[in-house]
Design an enzyme around this catalytic site. Structure first.
Site, short mmCIF file in Angstrom:
data_model
loop_
_atom_site.label_atom_id
_atom_site.label_comp_id
_atom_site.label_asym_id
_atom_site.label_seq_id
_atom_site.Cartn_x
_atom_site.Cartn_y
_atom_site.Cartn_z
N GLN A 1 0.82 -1.20 0.00
CA GLN A 1 0.00 0.00 0.00
C GLN A 1 0.86 1.26 0.00
O GLN A 1 0.56 2.24 -0.67
CB GLN A 1 -0.92 -0.01 1.23
CG GLN A 1 -1.69 1.26 1.48
CD GLN A 1 -2.89 1.42 0.58
OE1 GLN A 1 -3.21 0.53 -0.19
NE2 GLN A 1 -3.55 2.56 0.67
N LEU A 2 1.94 1.23 0.75
CA LEU A 2 2.78 2.42 0.90
C LEU A 2 4.08 2.32 0.12
O LEU A 2 5.09 2.93 0.51
CB LEU A 2 3.06 2.67 2.39
CG LEU A 2 1.83 3.04 3.22
CD1 LEU A 2 2.22 3.27 4.68
CD2 LEU A 2 1.14 4.28 2.67
N VAL B 1 11.53 2.32 5.84
CA VAL B 1 11.64 3.29 6.94
C VAL B 1 10.74 2.90 8.10
O VAL B 1 11.19 2.82 9.25
CB VAL B 1 11.28 4.71 6.45
CG1 VAL B 1 11.34 5.70 7.61
CG2 VAL B 1 12.21 5.14 5.33
N HIS C 1 -6.63 -2.75 1.89
CA HIS C 1 -7.19 -1.41 1.76
C HIS C 1 -8.44 -1.41 0.89
O HIS C 1 -9.45 -0.77 1.24
CB HIS C 1 -6.14 -0.47 1.16
CG HIS C 1 -6.68 0.82 0.65
ND1 HIS C 1 -7.30 1.75 1.46
CD2 HIS C 1 -6.72 1.35 -0.62
CE1 HIS C 1 -7.69 2.80 0.74
NE2 HIS C 1 -7.34 2.57 -0.52
N HIS D 1 -11.51 0.07 -6.85
CA HIS D 1 -11.04 1.43 -7.17
C HIS D 1 -9.53 1.51 -7.39
O HIS D 1 -9.04 2.36 -8.13
CB HIS D 1 -11.47 2.41 -6.07
CG HIS D 1 -10.60 2.39 -4.86
ND1 HIS D 1 -10.65 1.36 -3.93
CD2 HIS D 1 -9.65 3.25 -4.41
CE1 HIS D 1 -9.78 1.59 -2.96
NE2 HIS D 1 -9.16 2.73 -3.23
N HIS E 1 -3.43 -0.40 -9.96
CA HIS E 1 -2.10 -0.04 -9.45
C HIS E 1 -1.05 -1.03 -9.91
O HIS E 1 -1.29 -2.24 -10.02
CB HIS E 1 -2.12 0.00 -7.92
CG HIS E 1 -2.40 1.36 -7.37
ND1 HIS E 1 -1.55 2.43 -7.54
CD2 HIS E 1 -3.45 1.83 -6.65
CE1 HIS E 1 -2.06 3.49 -6.93
NE2 HIS E 1 -3.23 3.15 -6.40
N HIS F 1 -3.49 5.02 -12.79
CA HIS F 1 -3.99 3.74 -12.28
C HIS F 1 -5.52 3.68 -12.29
O HIS F 1 -6.10 2.60 -12.42
CB HIS F 1 -3.46 3.49 -10.86
CG HIS F 1 -4.13 4.31 -9.80
ND1 HIS F 1 -3.69 5.56 -9.41
CD2 HIS F 1 -5.22 4.04 -9.02
CE1 HIS F 1 -4.47 6.02 -8.45
NE2 HIS F 1 -5.41 5.13 -8.19
N ASP G 1 -12.25 6.24 0.55
CA ASP G 1 -10.89 5.83 0.18
C ASP G 1 -9.89 6.43 1.16
O ASP G 1 -9.06 5.73 1.75
CB ASP G 1 -10.59 6.27 -1.25
CG ASP G 1 -9.17 5.96 -1.69
OD1 ASP G 1 -8.56 5.02 -1.14
OD2 ASP G 1 -8.66 6.64 -2.61
#
Length: 255
Positions: free
Chosen positions: A85-86, A92, A103, A140, A144, A166, A233
């Site tokens: 997702q990130l 980090v 998600h 949605h 990606h 996307h 979202d």
């Protein structure tokens, strides 16, 4: 790599071999049958024929309705399990390893909950359109690529592909899922889902379905609100991302 080659890569036409049990999914739960159900029978049918997600760290147990469940089982949706997702943020924040599928399920859950709560308070929406709203939430982010936004904002620019988004790919993958897996979704319903994903504005040339009225605009602002950016979202990823990286999030009881 040209855009059309990139689209063929993301559509993954041979990936269905990895999931033969769902290669010819079908859904016979059609609009007129859904809308004719009573409140109690509608809820019971969702619980009986839906897809249970036993443990979601943000929302708890989630039941996707029968239509969303069919899409959930397709390879195109299941590939989201492998997309962070990130992006590369887990280098980090070590806990930021949650995936796009979690998600997307969360957005589907919030979309249906918000739509249904508004219906119970007098908003005009039928049971079938609630199911479409849930599917829009689930799909949605379907388009990606690897490392999520990094894919289109950094990688694609490096190879001079600038007109790719996307969200547009999500709409193409919706069509792909319907055709590839024989999902018996009528044309109008498919167009409605596309407008819900893109946050289309009623009375504009960009809507896929021509039957929207001004009173329906709120349905197109739940998953993607292009007016002020407040949508389910963002509500889901603010809560989910905050939980994963260890910072304060948003109170989910807002829905």
């Amino acid at each position: 790599m040209q855009p059309d080659s990139l689209e063929r890569l993301l559509l993954l036409p041979n990936f269905s071999k990895l999931c033969n049990s769902h290669s010819r999914s079908s859904i016979t739960w059609l609009p007129h049958t859904v809308n004719s159900l009573s409140e109690s029978k509608y809820e019971k049918h969702r619980q009986t024929n839906g897809q249970l997600i036993p443990v979601d760290p943000v929302h708890g147990p989630i039941v996707l309705g029968p239509l969303a469940a069919v899409f959930y089982r397709t390879p195109a949706v299941q590939r989201l399990r492998h997309l962070h997702q990130l992006g590369a943020s887990h280098y980090v924040f070590s806990g930021a390893r949650h995936d796009r599928l979690a998600h997307s399920v969360g957005v589907a859950y919030l979309a249906w909950q918000l739509g249904n709560n508004l219906r119970l308070r007098g908003a005009r929406i039928c049971f079938w359109d609630l199911e479409l709203l849930e599917v829009a939430g689930l799909l949605h982010d379907l388009g990606h690529g690897a490392f999520s936004h990094v894919f289109e904002h950094l990688f694609l620019k490096e190879i001079d592909i600038l007109n790719w988004h996307h969200q547009h790919m999500s709409l193409k993958l919706l069509d792909h899922c319907v055709l590839q897996h024989n999902i018996l979704l009528d044309y109008d319903s498919t167009c409605k889902i596309k407008d819900m994903i893109s946050g289309a504005v009623v009375d504009s040339s960009k809507t896929h379905w021509s039957g929207w009225t001004a009173k329906d605009q709120w349905q197109l602002q739940i998953v993607a609100n292009v007016t002020n950016g407040i949508d389910v979202d963002k509500l889901d990823y603010l809560m989910r991302d905050a939980l994963s990286v260890g910072v304060c999030g948003v109170d989910r009881t807002v829905i």
